[in-house]
Design an enzyme around this catalytic site. Structure first.
Site, PDB file in Angstrom:
ATOM      1  CE  LYS A   9      -4.311  -1.664   1.982  1.00  8.54           C
ATOM      2  NZ  LYS A   9      -5.377  -1.294   2.920  1.00  8.54           N
ATOM      3  CG  ASN A  21      -7.661   0.819  -1.190  1.00 11.43           C
ATOM      4  OD1 ASN A  21      -7.738   1.861  -1.837  1.00 11.43           O
ATOM      5  ND2 ASN A  21      -8.708   0.243  -0.665  1.00 11.43           N
ATOM      6  CG  ASP A  34      -9.170   0.943   2.846  1.00 15.01           C
ATOM      7  OD1 ASP A  34      -9.872   0.097   2.274  1.00 15.01           O
ATOM      8  OD2 ASP A  34      -7.966   0.775   3.114  1.00 15.01           O
ATOM      9  NE  ARG A  59       0.714  -1.892  20.957  1.00 14.80           N
ATOM     10  CZ  ARG A  59       0.873  -3.043  20.340  1.00 14.80           C
ATOM     11  NH1 ARG A  59       0.647  -4.162  20.991  1.00 14.80           N
ATOM     12  NH2 ARG A  59       1.242  -3.075  19.076  1.00 14.80           N
ATOM     13  CE1 TYR A  68     -12.306  -7.597   6.748  1.00 10.85           C
ATOM     14  CE2 TYR A  68     -13.145  -9.817   6.401  1.00 10.85           C
ATOM     15  CZ  TYR A  68     -12.237  -8.814   6.107  1.00 10.85           C
ATOM     16  OH  TYR A  68     -11.263  -9.048   5.178  1.00 10.85           O
TER      17      TYR A  68
HETATM   18  P1  ATR Z   1      -3.958  -1.603   9.853  1.00 11.26           P
HETATM   19  O1  ATR Z   1      -3.445  -1.323   8.471  1.00 11.26           O
HETATM   20  O2  ATR Z   1      -4.970  -2.719   9.911  1.00 11.26           O
HETATM   21  O3  ATR Z   1      -4.430  -0.379  10.545  1.00 11.26           O
HETATM   22  P2  ATR Z   1      -1.494  -1.467  11.334  1.00 11.26           P
HETATM   23  O4  ATR Z   1      -1.113  -0.296  10.509  1.00 11.26           O
HETATM   24  O5  ATR Z   1      -0.470  -2.532  11.602  1.00 11.26           O
HETATM   25  O6  ATR Z   1      -2.718  -2.235  10.676  1.00 11.26           O
HETATM   26  O7  ATR Z   1      -2.086  -0.918  12.733  1.00 11.26           O
HETATM   27  C1  ATR Z   1      -2.464  -1.763  13.774  1.00 11.26           C
HETATM   28  C2  ATR Z   1      -3.035  -0.936  14.927  1.00 11.26           C
HETATM   29  O8  ATR Z   1      -3.475  -1.849  15.955  1.00 11.26           O
HETATM   30  C3  ATR Z   1      -2.028  -0.003  15.576  1.00 11.26           C
HETATM   31  O9  ATR Z   1      -2.701   1.144  16.052  1.00 11.26           O
HETATM   32  C4  ATR Z   1      -1.520  -0.861  16.753  1.00 11.26           C
HETATM   33  O10 ATR Z   1      -0.981  -0.108  17.810  1.00 11.26           O
HETATM   34  P3  ATR Z   1       0.589   0.301  17.815  1.00 11.26           P
HETATM   35  O11 ATR Z   1       0.706   1.526  16.913  1.00 11.26           O
HETATM   36  O12 ATR Z   1       0.910   0.584  19.218  1.00 11.26           O
HETATM   37  O13 ATR Z   1       1.333  -0.888  17.261  1.00 11.26           O
HETATM   38  C5  ATR Z   1      -2.804  -1.522  17.178  1.00 11.26           C
HETATM   39  N1  ATR Z   1      -2.574  -2.743  17.958  1.00 11.26           N
HETATM   40  C6  ATR Z   1      -2.146  -3.938  17.489  1.00 11.26           C
HETATM   41  N2  ATR Z   1      -2.047  -4.836  18.504  1.00 11.26           N
HETATM   42  C7  ATR Z   1      -2.422  -4.166  19.638  1.00 11.26           C
HETATM   43  C8  ATR Z   1      -2.533  -4.544  21.021  1.00 11.26           C
HETATM   44  N3  ATR Z   1      -2.247  -5.770  21.448  1.00 11.26           N
HETATM   45  N4  ATR Z   1      -2.955  -3.589  21.908  1.00 11.26           N
HETATM   46  C9  ATR Z   1      -3.256  -2.343  21.489  1.00 11.26           C
HETATM   47  N5  ATR Z   1      -3.166  -1.943  20.199  1.00 11.26           N
HETATM   48  C10 ATR Z   1      -2.752  -2.827  19.280  1.00 11.26           C
END
Ligand code: ATR
Length: 277
Positions: A65, A86, A101, A152, A218
Protein backbone atom coordinates in the site's frame (compact mmCIF):
# COMPACT_ATOMS: atom_id res chain seq x y z
CA UNK A 1 -12.81 -8.51 -21.76
CA UNK A 2 -11.71 -6.32 -18.84
CA UNK A 3 -9.38 -7.71 -16.22
CA UNK A 4 -8.65 -6.63 -12.66
CA UNK A 5 -7.08 -8.34 -9.65
CA UNK A 6 -5.96 -8.04 -6.07
CA UNK A 7 -2.18 -7.84 -5.59
CA UNK A 8 -0.72 -8.87 -2.24
CA UNK A 9 1.86 -11.00 -0.50
CA UNK A 10 0.31 -13.20 0.74
CA UNK A 11 -2.99 -12.83 -1.10
CA UNK A 12 -4.85 -16.09 -0.66
CA UNK A 13 -6.97 -14.82 2.27
CA UNK A 14 -8.43 -11.96 0.20
CA UNK A 15 -12.21 -11.81 -0.19
CA UNK A 16 -12.13 -9.24 -2.99
CA UNK A 17 -12.51 -11.89 -5.75
CA UNK A 18 -15.79 -13.06 -4.18
CA UNK A 19 -17.12 -9.47 -4.13
CA UNK A 20 -16.07 -8.43 -7.64
CA UNK A 21 -16.92 -11.86 -9.05
CA UNK A 22 -20.47 -11.47 -7.71
CA UNK A 23 -20.92 -8.08 -9.38
CA UNK A 24 -19.42 -9.24 -12.70
CA UNK A 25 -21.87 -12.13 -12.79
CA UNK A 26 -24.86 -10.11 -11.59
CA UNK A 27 -24.35 -7.46 -14.28
CA UNK A 28 -23.37 -9.90 -17.03
CA UNK A 29 -20.07 -8.10 -17.58
CA UNK A 30 -17.42 -9.93 -19.54
CA UNK A 31 -14.53 -9.51 -17.19
CA UNK A 32 -12.46 -11.21 -14.55
CA UNK A 33 -11.04 -10.46 -11.11
CA UNK A 34 -8.19 -12.67 -9.92
CA UNK A 35 -5.45 -12.85 -7.30
CA UNK A 36 -1.80 -12.02 -7.97
CA UNK A 37 0.76 -12.94 -5.34
CA UNK A 38 3.65 -10.53 -5.89
CA UNK A 39 6.72 -10.23 -3.66
CA UNK A 40 7.65 -6.69 -2.53
CA UNK A 41 10.83 -6.71 -4.63
CA UNK A 42 8.83 -7.61 -7.77
CA UNK A 43 6.02 -5.09 -7.27
CA UNK A 44 7.40 -2.22 -9.40
CA UNK A 45 8.11 -4.53 -12.36
CA UNK A 46 4.68 -6.11 -12.02
CA UNK A 47 2.98 -2.69 -12.18
CA UNK A 48 4.88 -1.91 -15.39
CA UNK A 49 3.82 -5.21 -16.94
CA UNK A 50 0.13 -4.94 -16.01
CA UNK A 51 -1.16 -3.10 -19.11
CA UNK A 52 0.46 -5.66 -21.41
CA UNK A 53 -1.13 -8.42 -19.29
CA UNK A 54 -4.51 -6.87 -20.11
CA UNK A 55 -5.22 -5.39 -16.69
CA UNK A 56 -7.47 -2.32 -16.41
CA UNK A 57 -6.54 -1.94 -12.77
CA UNK A 58 -6.19 -3.63 -9.39
CA UNK A 59 -6.58 -3.46 -5.67
CA UNK A 60 -3.46 -3.73 -3.61
CA UNK A 61 -3.13 -5.00 -0.08
CA UNK A 62 -0.29 -5.65 2.34
CA UNK A 63 2.61 -5.08 1.96
CA UNK A 64 2.22 -2.88 -1.14
CA UNK A 65 0.00 0.00 0.00
CA UNK A 66 2.86 2.42 0.67
CA UNK A 67 4.87 1.38 -2.40
CA UNK A 68 1.92 2.04 -4.70
CA UNK A 69 1.74 5.59 -3.41
CA UNK A 70 5.42 6.09 -4.24
CA UNK A 71 5.29 4.44 -7.66
CA UNK A 72 2.09 5.96 -9.08
CA UNK A 73 2.27 8.74 -11.69
CA UNK A 74 -0.77 10.35 -10.09
CA UNK A 75 -2.22 9.97 -6.57
CA UNK A 76 -5.51 11.27 -5.21
CA UNK A 77 -5.33 13.84 -2.43
CA UNK A 78 -7.03 11.36 -0.10
CA UNK A 79 -4.44 8.64 -0.70
CA UNK A 80 -1.64 11.13 -0.16
CA UNK A 81 -3.14 12.40 3.09
CA UNK A 82 -3.80 8.88 4.36
CA UNK A 83 -0.31 7.81 3.31
CA UNK A 84 -1.41 4.64 1.53
CA UNK A 85 -3.21 3.58 -1.64
CA UNK A 86 -5.33 0.46 -2.13
CA UNK A 87 -6.46 0.69 -5.75
CA UNK A 88 -4.98 1.57 -9.13
CA UNK A 89 -5.96 2.01 -12.72
CA UNK A 90 -4.31 2.99 -15.99
CA UNK A 91 -5.32 6.06 -17.95
CA UNK A 92 -3.51 7.30 -21.07
CA UNK A 93 -0.52 5.18 -20.13
CA UNK A 94 -0.30 6.68 -16.64
CA UNK A 95 -0.61 4.79 -13.37
CA UNK A 96 -3.25 6.34 -11.07
CA UNK A 97 -3.65 5.43 -7.39
CA UNK A 98 -6.40 6.09 -4.90
CA UNK A 99 -7.56 5.01 -1.45
CA UNK A 100 -11.14 3.74 -1.25
CA UNK A 101 -11.05 2.58 2.39
CA UNK A 102 -12.31 5.88 3.79
CA UNK A 103 -15.19 6.00 1.30
CA UNK A 104 -16.02 2.41 2.27
CA UNK A 105 -16.06 3.17 5.97
CA UNK A 106 -18.29 6.24 5.64
CA UNK A 107 -20.64 4.42 3.23
CA UNK A 108 -21.00 1.52 5.68
CA UNK A 109 -21.96 3.95 8.47
CA UNK A 110 -24.44 5.69 6.16
CA UNK A 111 -25.99 2.33 5.25
CA UNK A 112 -26.05 0.69 8.68
CA UNK A 113 -26.41 3.65 11.07
CA UNK A 114 -28.17 6.35 9.04
CA UNK A 115 -28.13 9.72 10.80
CA UNK A 116 -24.86 8.81 12.58
CA UNK A 117 -23.56 12.24 11.54
CA UNK A 118 -26.46 14.27 12.92
CA UNK A 119 -24.11 14.96 15.80
CA UNK A 120 -20.51 15.25 14.69
CA UNK A 121 -18.83 16.78 17.72
CA UNK A 122 -16.54 14.06 18.96
CA UNK A 123 -15.35 10.70 17.65
CA UNK A 124 -13.11 8.32 19.60
CA UNK A 125 -10.86 6.24 17.36
CA UNK A 126 -8.81 3.37 18.79
CA UNK A 127 -5.61 2.68 16.87
CA UNK A 128 -3.37 4.81 14.66
CA UNK A 129 -2.33 2.46 11.83
CA UNK A 130 -3.31 2.45 8.17
CA UNK A 131 -6.99 1.68 8.78
CA UNK A 132 -7.19 4.43 11.38
CA UNK A 133 -5.68 7.02 9.02
CA UNK A 134 -8.22 6.16 6.33
CA UNK A 135 -11.14 6.26 8.78
CA UNK A 136 -9.99 9.54 10.36
CA UNK A 137 -9.63 11.11 6.92
CA UNK A 138 -13.21 10.04 6.15
CA UNK A 139 -14.54 11.43 9.43
CA UNK A 140 -12.86 14.80 8.92
CA UNK A 141 -14.13 14.96 5.33
CA UNK A 142 -17.66 14.41 6.69
CA UNK A 143 -17.24 17.29 9.13
CA UNK A 144 -16.52 15.60 12.47
CA UNK A 145 -15.02 18.40 14.51
CA UNK A 146 -12.84 16.51 17.00
CA UNK A 147 -11.31 13.05 16.80
CA UNK A 148 -9.68 11.59 19.89
CA UNK A 149 -7.10 9.04 18.74
CA UNK A 150 -6.06 6.56 21.43
CA UNK A 151 -3.12 4.36 20.55
CA UNK A 152 -0.86 1.93 22.40
CA UNK A 153 2.10 3.78 20.89
CA UNK A 154 1.26 7.39 21.66
CA UNK A 155 3.89 8.77 19.23
CA UNK A 156 1.96 7.31 16.26
CA UNK A 157 -1.22 9.10 17.34
CA UNK A 158 0.80 12.30 17.77
CA UNK A 159 2.12 11.90 14.22
CA UNK A 160 -1.51 11.71 13.03
CA UNK A 161 -2.23 15.00 14.78
CA UNK A 162 0.68 16.58 12.89
CA UNK A 163 -0.53 15.16 9.55
CA UNK A 164 -4.28 15.77 9.92
CA UNK A 165 -4.32 18.96 11.97
CA UNK A 166 -5.77 20.29 15.18
CA UNK A 167 -9.03 18.36 15.00
CA UNK A 168 -7.02 15.30 16.05
CA UNK A 169 -6.40 14.91 19.78
CA UNK A 170 -3.92 12.13 20.59
CA UNK A 171 -4.50 10.33 23.87
CA UNK A 172 -2.88 7.56 25.83
CA UNK A 173 -4.26 4.07 25.25
CA UNK A 174 -5.17 3.55 28.92
CA UNK A 175 -7.20 6.82 28.89
CA UNK A 176 -9.52 5.78 26.03
CA UNK A 177 -12.31 4.78 28.43
CA UNK A 178 -12.49 8.37 29.74
CA UNK A 179 -13.73 9.66 26.39
CA UNK A 180 -16.44 7.06 25.82
CA UNK A 181 -19.08 9.26 27.46
CA UNK A 182 -18.55 12.28 25.23
CA UNK A 183 -18.05 10.45 21.91
CA UNK A 184 -20.89 10.39 19.36
CA UNK A 185 -19.01 7.70 17.49
CA UNK A 186 -16.49 5.11 18.72
CA UNK A 187 -14.38 3.16 16.22
CA UNK A 188 -12.01 0.25 16.79
CA UNK A 189 -9.34 0.17 14.06
CA UNK A 190 -6.89 -2.06 15.96
CA UNK A 191 -6.54 -5.79 15.46
CA UNK A 192 -7.86 -6.44 18.98
CA UNK A 193 -10.98 -8.61 18.88
CA UNK A 194 -9.90 -10.32 15.67
CA UNK A 195 -9.87 -14.16 15.77
CA UNK A 196 -6.70 -15.27 17.50
CA UNK A 197 -6.05 -11.83 19.03
CA UNK A 198 -6.82 -10.61 22.55
CA UNK A 199 -10.19 -8.91 23.10
CA UNK A 200 -10.52 -5.15 23.16
CA UNK A 201 -11.38 -4.21 26.70
CA UNK A 202 -13.23 -0.91 26.46
CA UNK A 203 -15.89 -0.23 29.11
CA UNK A 204 -18.99 1.14 27.38
CA UNK A 205 -21.09 1.88 30.47
CA UNK A 206 -20.74 5.65 30.12
CA UNK A 207 -21.74 5.68 26.42
CA UNK A 208 -24.87 7.71 25.66
CA UNK A 209 -27.84 5.96 24.02
CA UNK A 210 -27.23 7.76 20.69
CA UNK A 211 -23.61 6.64 20.45
CA UNK A 212 -22.69 4.60 17.38
CA UNK A 213 -19.99 1.96 17.80
CA UNK A 214 -18.10 0.69 14.75
CA UNK A 215 -15.53 -2.08 14.63
CA UNK A 216 -13.31 -2.43 11.56
CA UNK A 217 -12.70 -6.09 12.45
CA UNK A 218 -14.88 -8.56 10.48
CA UNK A 219 -13.38 -11.90 11.47
CA UNK A 220 -15.38 -12.77 13.53
CA UNK A 221 -18.36 -11.06 11.90
CA UNK A 222 -19.56 -9.89 15.31
CA UNK A 223 -16.76 -9.10 17.71
CA UNK A 224 -17.24 -9.16 21.47
CA UNK A 225 -17.18 -5.35 21.36
CA UNK A 226 -20.04 -5.27 18.83
CA UNK A 227 -22.06 -7.73 20.92
CA UNK A 228 -21.50 -5.70 24.10
CA UNK A 229 -22.46 -2.45 22.35
CA UNK A 230 -25.63 -3.97 20.86
CA UNK A 231 -26.58 -5.44 24.26
CA UNK A 232 -26.32 -1.92 25.71
CA UNK A 233 -28.71 -0.64 23.03
CA UNK A 234 -26.07 1.23 21.01
CA UNK A 235 -26.10 1.11 17.25
CA UNK A 236 -23.28 -1.23 16.30
CA UNK A 237 -21.64 -1.48 12.87
CA UNK A 238 -19.31 -4.40 12.11
CA UNK A 239 -16.33 -4.30 9.75
CA UNK A 240 -17.77 -6.28 6.85
CA UNK A 241 -19.67 -3.26 5.50
CA UNK A 242 -16.42 -1.31 5.13
CA UNK A 243 -14.89 -4.18 3.16
CA UNK A 244 -17.90 -4.40 0.83
CA UNK A 245 -18.37 -0.66 0.31
CA UNK A 246 -14.67 0.04 -0.35
CA UNK A 247 -14.97 -2.24 -3.39
CA UNK A 248 -17.72 -0.13 -5.01
CA UNK A 249 -15.58 2.74 -6.40
CA UNK A 250 -12.92 0.29 -7.62
CA UNK A 251 -15.44 -1.78 -9.58
CA UNK A 252 -17.00 1.36 -11.05
CA UNK A 253 -13.60 2.65 -12.14
CA UNK A 254 -12.54 -0.55 -13.95
CA UNK A 255 -15.82 -1.93 -15.24
CA UNK A 256 -17.79 1.29 -15.81
CA UNK A 257 -20.82 0.52 -13.69
CA UNK A 258 -21.56 1.49 -10.09
CA UNK A 259 -22.52 -1.72 -8.26
CA UNK A 260 -24.60 -2.10 -5.12
CA UNK A 261 -23.92 -3.77 -1.82
CA UNK A 262 -26.98 -6.05 -1.78
CA UNK A 263 -28.16 -8.30 1.07
CA UNK A 264 -27.32 -11.25 -1.20
CA UNK A 265 -23.70 -10.09 -1.55
CA UNK A 266 -23.45 -9.53 2.19
CA UNK A 267 -24.68 -13.10 2.84
CA UNK A 268 -22.24 -14.49 0.30
CA UNK A 269 -19.23 -12.84 1.90
CA UNK A 270 -20.47 -13.67 5.41
CA UNK A 271 -20.62 -17.33 4.36
CA UNK A 272 -17.08 -17.04 2.99
CA UNK A 273 -15.85 -15.60 6.30
CA UNK A 274 -17.65 -18.27 8.31
CA UNK A 275 -16.39 -21.06 6.02
CA UNK A 276 -12.76 -20.06 6.34
CA UNK A 277 -12.55 -20.03 10.11
P1 ATR B 1 -3.96 -1.60 9.85
O1 ATR B 1 -3.44 -1.32 8.47
O2 ATR B 1 -4.97 -2.72 9.91
O3 ATR B 1 -4.43 -0.38 10.55
P2 ATR B 1 -1.49 -1.47 11.33
O4 ATR B 1 -1.11 -0.30 10.51
O5 ATR B 1 -0.47 -2.53 11.60
O6 ATR B 1 -2.72 -2.23 10.68
O7 ATR B 1 -2.09 -0.92 12.73
C1 ATR B 1 -2.46 -1.76 13.77
C2 ATR B 1 -3.04 -0.94 14.93
O8 ATR B 1 -3.47 -1.85 15.95
C3 ATR B 1 -2.03 0.00 15.58
O9 ATR B 1 -2.70 1.14 16.05
C4 ATR B 1 -1.52 -0.86 16.75
O10 ATR B 1 -0.98 -0.11 17.81
P3 ATR B 1 0.59 0.30 17.81
O11 ATR B 1 0.71 1.53 16.91
O12 ATR B 1 0.91 0.58 19.22
O13 ATR B 1 1.33 -0.89 17.26
C5 ATR B 1 -2.80 -1.52 17.18
N1 ATR B 1 -2.57 -2.74 17.96
C6 ATR B 1 -2.15 -3.94 17.49
N2 ATR B 1 -2.05 -4.84 18.50
C7 ATR B 1 -2.42 -4.17 19.64
C8 ATR B 1 -2.53 -4.54 21.02
N3 ATR B 1 -2.25 -5.77 21.45
N4 ATR B 1 -2.95 -3.59 21.91
C9 ATR B 1 -3.26 -2.34 21.49
N5 ATR B 1 -3.17 -1.94 20.20
C10 ATR B 1 -2.75 -2.83 19.28
Amino acid sequence: MKKACIIGYPVKHSRSPVIHGYWLKRHGIEGSYGKEEVKPEDFAAFLKAMPSMGYAGANVTLPHKLDLLALADHCSDGARKIGAANMLWFENGRLHADNTDFVGFIASLDAEAPGWDDRRDVALVLGAGGASRAIVHGLLARGVSRVMVANRTLATAEAMARDFGRAIVPCAWQDAGRYVGEANLIVNTTSLGMSGQPLLDLPLDTAGPETVLADAVYVPLRTALITTAAARGLRAVGGLGMLLHQAVPSFERWFGLRPEVTPELTRLVEADVLGSR
